[in-house]
Enzyme design. Structure first.
Site, mmCIF file in Angstrom:
data_model
loop_
_atom_site.group_PDB
_atom_site.id
_atom_site.type_symbol
_atom_site.label_atom_id
_atom_site.label_comp_id
_atom_site.label_asym_id
_atom_site.label_seq_id
_atom_site.Cartn_x
_atom_site.Cartn_y
_atom_site.Cartn_z
ATOM 1 C CB SER A 185 4.514 8.616 7.821
ATOM 2 O OG SER A 185 3.404 8.174 7.093
ATOM 3 C CG HIS B 269 5.100 3.395 7.028
ATOM 4 N ND1 HIS B 269 5.595 4.312 6.112
ATOM 5 C CD2 HIS B 269 4.215 4.094 7.791
ATOM 6 C CE1 HIS B 269 5.039 5.490 6.324
ATOM 7 N NE2 HIS B 269 4.198 5.386 7.344
ATOM 8 C CG ASP C 230 6.198 2.249 3.646
ATOM 9 O OD1 ASP C 230 4.985 2.010 3.768
ATOM 10 O OD2 ASP C 230 6.749 3.269 4.110
#
Ligand SMILES: N[C@@H](CCC(=O)N[C@@H](CS)C(=O)NCC(=O)O)C(=O)O
Length: 275
Positions: A146, A254, A221
């Site tokens: 991320s 995620h 996600d």
């Protein structure tokens, strides 16, 4: 450097360490896993940059990298994501300031005093790790998740001679084009060129090159469409002739349940390139 903890795992040692950082002006904590190795032997190193809300501890506790690192004999280093502490400017939100350093050297007040994560992860911590652990600094790879995927891509694209391999999990690929990236406006102000240097897609558009990239991205996600936008990286890589292996993983979100599922693949992929 102070040892916070060590424990034997998969034949090696998982450690957590703390030191006074000149880059950030704060104490910084990081973790290192060193696989079993012969006396005097130096092993390749994989850097892992973490995402928003994380410290070194999230991946250390939930990343499931140790079995693969022991098998492939790769050292795994996980820095923190920002300076932190009472004297460090902060805001009451999770996507900016403490735990959200975005791997830049801030130039705007009040952030510029401590938020110098680019210098920290590209200069200060590598020098410390090289002096204190049995790493072969000629064999380095970098990955991250991320915001840390953004860090891995931008650091790897900026230092193609230093990193033989670059990968990412659900990275922010174009911060100047997505809401999370407004952090760059706050850290770097109106300096468009500086912001392009901290945007993987812009870096590639501006000529930065690596031979190949591996990216895993969960299709379920929540941040995929608004914040992550892997299609922008795919287009930039296609235009630039960079071999991007973008693996869209059906059903994955995620979280570290996603990251840990594909962690061994990434460790093996890096190990194959690090020799
Ligand atoms: N706090 C956010 C989520 C932030 C988030 O997903 N952070 C990721 C990196 S961007 C992470 O690794 N979180 C820590 C964890 O899952 O252990 C929310 O409520 O939506």
């Amino acid at each position: 450097m102070e040892t916070v903890s060590t424990a034997k795992s998969h034949g090696g040692v998982q450690g957590v360490y703390r030191h006074a950082s000149a880059a950030t002006g704060t104490d910084m904590t990081f973790s290192v896993f060193v696989p079993e190795h012969a006396a005097g032997e130096r092993l390749p190193v994989l850097w892992y940059l973490s995402g928003l809300t994380c410290t070194h501890a999230n991946v250390t506790d939930k990343g499931e990298f140790r079995a693969a690192c022991a098998e492939h004999r790769v050292i795994f280093v996980a820095p923190d994501t920002s300076p932190r502490g009472d004297g460090v400017p902060d805001e009451d939100r999770w996507d900016f300031a403490q735990s959200a350093g975005f791997y830049v050297d801030a130039t705007e007040a009040p952030w510029s005093a401590n938020y110098r994560m680019w210098s920290y992860v590209t200069e200060e911590l590598p020098a410390l790790v090289a002096s204190a652990f049995p790493v072969d600094m000629a064999r380095q790879g970098i990955t991250g998740h991320s915001m840390g995927g953004h860090g891995a891509l931008t650091v790897g694209l900026t230092h193609p001679d230093r990193f033989r391999s670059v990968s990412a999990f659900a990275p922010i690929v174009a911060p100047t084009q997505v809401p999370w990236g407004r952090a760059l406006d706050r850290y770097l102000g109106d300096d468009v060129a500086a912001k392009r240097r901290h945007d993987a897609v812009a870096l590639i558009e501006d000529g930065a090159r690596v031979r190949e990239l591996l990216v895993d991205q969960g299709e379920a996600d929540n941040f995929l469409v608004e914040q992550l936008r892997p299609e922008l990286l795919a287009r930039a890589c296609a235009d630039a002739g960079i071999a991007l292996e973008l693996r869209m993983q059906q059903g994955y979100d995620h979280s570290y349940l996603f990251v840990s599922t594909f962690m061994a693949d990434h460790v093996a992929w890096h190990a194959a390139r690090l020799g």
